[in-house]
Design a protein around this motif. Structure first.
Motif, PDB file in Angstrom:
ATOM      1  N   GLU A 183       0.813  -1.223   0.000  1.00 27.26           N
ATOM      2  CA  GLU A 183       0.000   0.000   0.000  1.00 27.26           C
ATOM      3  C   GLU A 183       0.846   1.274   0.000  1.00 27.26           C
ATOM      4  N   GLU A 184       2.050   1.192   0.549  1.00 23.07           N
ATOM      5  CA  GLU A 184       2.815   2.420   0.763  1.00 23.07           C
ATOM      6  C   GLU A 184       4.289   2.195   0.486  1.00 23.07           C
ATOM      7  N   PRO A 220       1.835   6.889  -1.260  1.00 20.01           N
ATOM      8  CA  PRO A 220       0.966   5.748  -1.544  1.00 20.01           C
ATOM      9  C   PRO A 220       1.471   4.982  -2.763  1.00 20.01           C
ATOM     10  N   ASP A 221       1.470   3.661  -2.672  1.00 17.63           N
ATOM     11  CA  ASP A 221       1.871   2.820  -3.803  1.00 17.63           C
ATOM     12  C   ASP A 221       0.639   2.633  -4.683  1.00 17.63           C
TER      13      ASP A 221
END
Lengths: 629, 629
Positions: free
Chosen positions: B81-82, B103-104
């Motif tokens: 997610e990050e 954020p990914d």
């Protein structure tokens, strides 16, 4: 009742389960990762091949989540999104017309309310989830012959008061129920000729009958079913329709003078239809019903639309029996009846398999706690096990009462139809279930002190913890809470710490953690010396930004350390926007005050045991002492 | 090259695949449900047991969706997610500090950009997806000895110009690569002593080398790798960390003077670290590297945080080789190289397994079309197969160019870091890939006529069809389009019919359907007499309310009827709000004008072949004729 035999083989187990259908397998799944010896026997030669139950409510899918098989089951399931209601024409003309299409949705759930997967696949996943666990044995082609209970030792903890003789059942029995044969026949396995076949004597501490509507164990226990025997006769058909009916891929209630067809889309191009079959004023015997006669009844209702038949994968006919057993437990809570063995319903609300699985889920953790030796007195053990009946029997009774109203709802829609159907959808999902106060459901003082706002919400003792989506503090990955609450047999002390950007609330959280960890204030939360898991898992759900919390600075009870595997990163959650899945709004959904917070004791089955103030560790202790663990 | 032997057994197959890793298995999956005979051989004794590649880009997950195994793989995967970026302190002090957390996420994707699942599980799912298909055989412990190509018959359609001798490889070979052994050793299976072991001669129409960085087939084909050989030496470690580093469950780039560690959270409590190991100015030989030396290098970078070691499940060390083969196809497109066999990269952007699978996915449908006899001339067959190189070789070259820039991005972050990282995330997900014009990518006149708005979007020939979520007209169930676009080998004529609440646009849709169905205008869309599937599947995506369309009144090509199984209900989609999952906003995302619409030819691999006007059936025909199907 005991058949005398020349020294048959004898085996001792902790728990004997009669029946490996959805109820028996759901019960068996509770004993994975334990050393409790479980034997499940079934006369069938193997899992149900086709047909039978199909609908899965989201609350049942939560159970699968807790067993770690929710994703696989969901991936295979067919979603239901809409319900279409059809009725006779208002202008007196012939045929049916669409009255409305309503979303098959309950806002509170936040996810699909119902999915479809055939019973054989549901059994497949529960069965394969058990296979790796050698303490749980499943034997097909095996049925009970007799049961004998030694009433002199019912109060002795380590006794095996239940003796059951098992025998092999010829493997050609009951396997043929299916394709275009009448489903009311052939349910009983044929026994080998005479009594000289292989037999085995099983000694068990507890016995549970998950053996269906014709339950053998129910008869042995002299439990009688009460209620309506002759409500109606239904045909059920799974087939590929060749029809110009426009809503063939929606759930449909087709209301005509001769009854209401329920039509449900299945996987691929199949539909299932529940078709009422009337015969003048007299109800036909299900055995006399033919496929053609059922289809004729369907065609009359669905006209002027066509309904021709492609392939038929299964059909059956039966008389609906709306009955509930007068007891769910017998013999000082040494014997239990679960699912269809103790209550049967009309299929129209799709409750059969769901209620069976939920019964088993309710009973399983209690038996596990007892068989693990966690409950400290014989009285307390009986008290806990007795809650199975006090919690589940009212559910069965409610279902029957509901079913009558449900049919009326469609037979004569009122002006409040929309409101009523929504209530019905909530009811059939199980959202109305609230277990009465008991040793496992505690109406605590915390609720009053927190004020009436909490009582408005569904977060009250005796109700299922509403599922909600939160984000892991450590990695930002979103999760539904029930997916996280694996069926480990643990209680959870779930601390809704509120907005911990406020230093006072952050300090309060630290203080509770220190108290829990340092003073042995509540021994259940720390790892026992035996190396077993603690009985209570502590979880935190806060609603501040994730950058407000220094994970590693938290007291160890919130992020326990293991020399082999490092920190447990997945006990702290934030109610915040996730990167990909939006905001779960858990505090809002649960109506928890962000300034006050609360601590919830969640039972191993995901139901709320107590609602307390955040720092009320004593309240948690009092709750556990009432169960005597 | 041919070893002379006394009459070995001989087998003829259509396609011989060397290597059963992710590339070989992804290629093999294309031939399910065909009668094409495929043999996959691998020297390994079985699937990769542990370690190796791990990251899955969402575009790779779309491939799994099309193979019907996306849900299972997603359920097992770990989400990312990050991304946290750490660097040296600005104040000149020692140690590293967190610079930012991003954020990914790539907004255009509408779903998680990247997930983690170990290669062994990815192989497991692809393997088990092949098992039920008897036309595809997989043999482990089997390697090629020699290859011989009869160049005289390369142009003959039904010839088997490729001859390969296979031999059994001792099953104790190469299985031990893993736990704490140096991954650069033991990659080659040991041969049984002498040449008297069992051998088999395989005749094949086509051969594909999916045999990894040390590809045997590449050497036989005299393909040379070009590029940088000595970029850097890495250690890779999968372990349970005992660390007080606060971002241990995030993807982290840890930048220090001695290099940049990439840290990626794995399943359970493990992390994977890619650790650069420098030795003064000279690079060490990977064979000399020990686990302790790699860990020392990691500790220096991560200081002042601790990094101790729990269990280690796998580690390896290798010299990064950034190289691309000068040819991807040889011998008149009878032999191909895929994945690591023809290009290798730094692991830092997680491209290895993804690019291998995507290479295979690109080649597979072309080989399938040819081997099914769909392409009508030898020249056209070669033209189509040659697009494998013209489409995939530039991707490999771009990756290497990107990799250099990517490392610089972290080594010296610019003021535009946020923009640059987002571009990098898009790039590594494959969103920048655009295949050049060819027989399978047609820059049609429709684009110009539709005006420039379409060109702004990602819906252009040569790019992957962006995934989007729509709702089935018949049942309201939402689906992602790539999940629907199963890898059947079919092209799709996807008619974005626009807002058909307008009677003119509805009539246009009907007219196109009638023309397609009645006049044999485009024979590819109707069921051939052979009973095989049509080469082109017609799909409709409209953006009016679902009640605006009478499904059963549509021309049959949009809802074909089969005597056995009734209507196909799942070819018509609406871009509307769904009951449970919100609105997919497909028209908006694809920038399609709701008044004009368009027709998109989607290739079997989910890439856009042509964008045309809605009614341009001739354009579809012209596209297919260019491929000569």
């Amino acid at each position: 009742m005991l058949h005398t035999m020349s020294s048959p083989a004898s085996t001792a187990v902790d728990l004997l389960i009669i029946g490996a259908g959805p109820a028996g397998l759901a019960l068996g799944n509770w004993f994975r990762d334990t050393s409790i010896r479980v034997l499940i026997v079934d006369k069938k030669p193997g899992p149900t091949p086709r047909g039978q139950a199909e609908g899965l409510k989201s609350t049942t899918n939560e159970i699968f989540d807790s067993y770690g098989i929710g994703s696989q089951i969901t991936a295979e399931s067919w979603r239901l999104e809409e319900i279409a209601c059809w009725g006779t024409r208002k202008d007196g003309g012939e045929g049916i017309v669409r009255e409305q299409v309503i979303p098959d949705k309950v806002e509170e759930l936040g996810k699909p309310r119902e999915t479809m997967l055939q019973q054989s696949r549901v059994e497949h996943h529960m069965l394969h989830n058990i296979f790796p666990h050698n303490n749980i044995e499943i034997r097909y082609n095996t049925g009970p012959v007799s049961v004998d209970v030694d009433t002199s030792c019912l109060h002795e903890t380590d006794a095996y008061p239940v003796s059951v003789y098992l025998e092999k059942v010829a493997s050609n029995a009951s396997a043929t129920n299916g394709d275009a044969t009448n489903g009311t026949n052939g349910q009983n396995g044929r026994r080998p000729n005479g009594h000289d076949a292989y037999k085995e004597r099983i000694s068990a501490k507890y016995i549970v009958g998950c053996d269906g509507a014709r339950s053998w164990l129910r008869k042995q226990l002299n439990v009688s079913l009460e209620g309506d025997l002759t409500d109606s006769v239904f045909g059920v058909v799974d087939m590929v329709p060749k029809s110009n009916f426009p809503d063939i891929r929606r759930v449909c209630y087709l209301r005509a003078a001769s009854g209401t067809i329920l039509l449900v889309p299945r996987s691929n191009k199949e539909v299932r239809m529940y078709i009422p079959v009337e015969s003048g004023t007299a109800l036909p015997d299900p055995k006399d019903l033919t496929f053609d006669r059922i289809l004729d009844a369907a065609r009359k209702i669905i006209a002027p639309y066509t309904m021709n038949v492609g392939s038929v994968s299964w059909w059956s006919a039966y008389r609906v029996r709306q009955r509930v057993g007068n007891h769910f437990c017998r013999l000082n809570e040494r014997a239990f009846l679960v699912g269809d063995a103790v209550h049967t319903h009309s299929p129209k609300a799709g409750q059969g398999m769901n209620t069976s699985i939920q019964d088993a889920y309710n009973l399983g953790w209690k038996l596990r706690l007892v068989l693990e030796g966690q409950v400290r007195s014989a009285t307390a053990r009986q008290d806990l096990l007795r809650t199975y009946e006090s919690e589940r029997r009212p559910v069965a009774l409610d279902l029957i009462a509901f079913d009558k109203g449900f049919l009326k709802l469609f037979a004569a829609p009122s002006a409040q139809f929309d409101t009523e159907i929504l209530q019905a959808l909530k009811f059939t999902t199980g959202l109305s279930i609230r277990y009465p106060p008991s040793c496992a459901v505690q109406l605590s003082t915390g609720v009053q002190r927190l004020g009436p706002s909490l009582l408005k919400a569904d977060l009250v003792p005796g109700k299922r913890l509403p599922d909600f989506r939160v984000v892991y503090q450590a990695d930002g990955v979103p999760t539904w809470m029930h997916k996280r609450l694996c069926a480990t047999g643990q209680f959870r002390m779930m601390i809704f710490a509120g907005d911990i950007a406020d230093p006072g609330r952050l300090k309060r959280l630290h203080d509770v953690g220190k108290y829990l960890g340092e003073s042995k204030s509540l021994k259940h939360v720390t790892m026992p010396e035996s190396g077993q898991q603690p009985l209570v898992e502590v979880l935190i759900v806060h609603c501040a930004g994730r950058d407000q919390l220094d994970f590693l600075a938290l007291p160890e009870v919130y992020r326990p350390w293991s020399e082999e595997s490092g920190y447990d990163y997945w006990r702290v959650f934030a109610d915040v926007e996730s990167v990909h899945d939006g905001h779960g709004r858990a505090y809002e959904r649960l109506e928890i005050d962000r300034q006050i917070g609360c601590t919830v004791v969640v039972r191993p089955d995901g139901y709320v045991g107590a609602v307390l103030d955040v720092e009320d560790v004593e309240g948690v202790r009092a709750y556990l002492e009432q169960i005597n663990v």
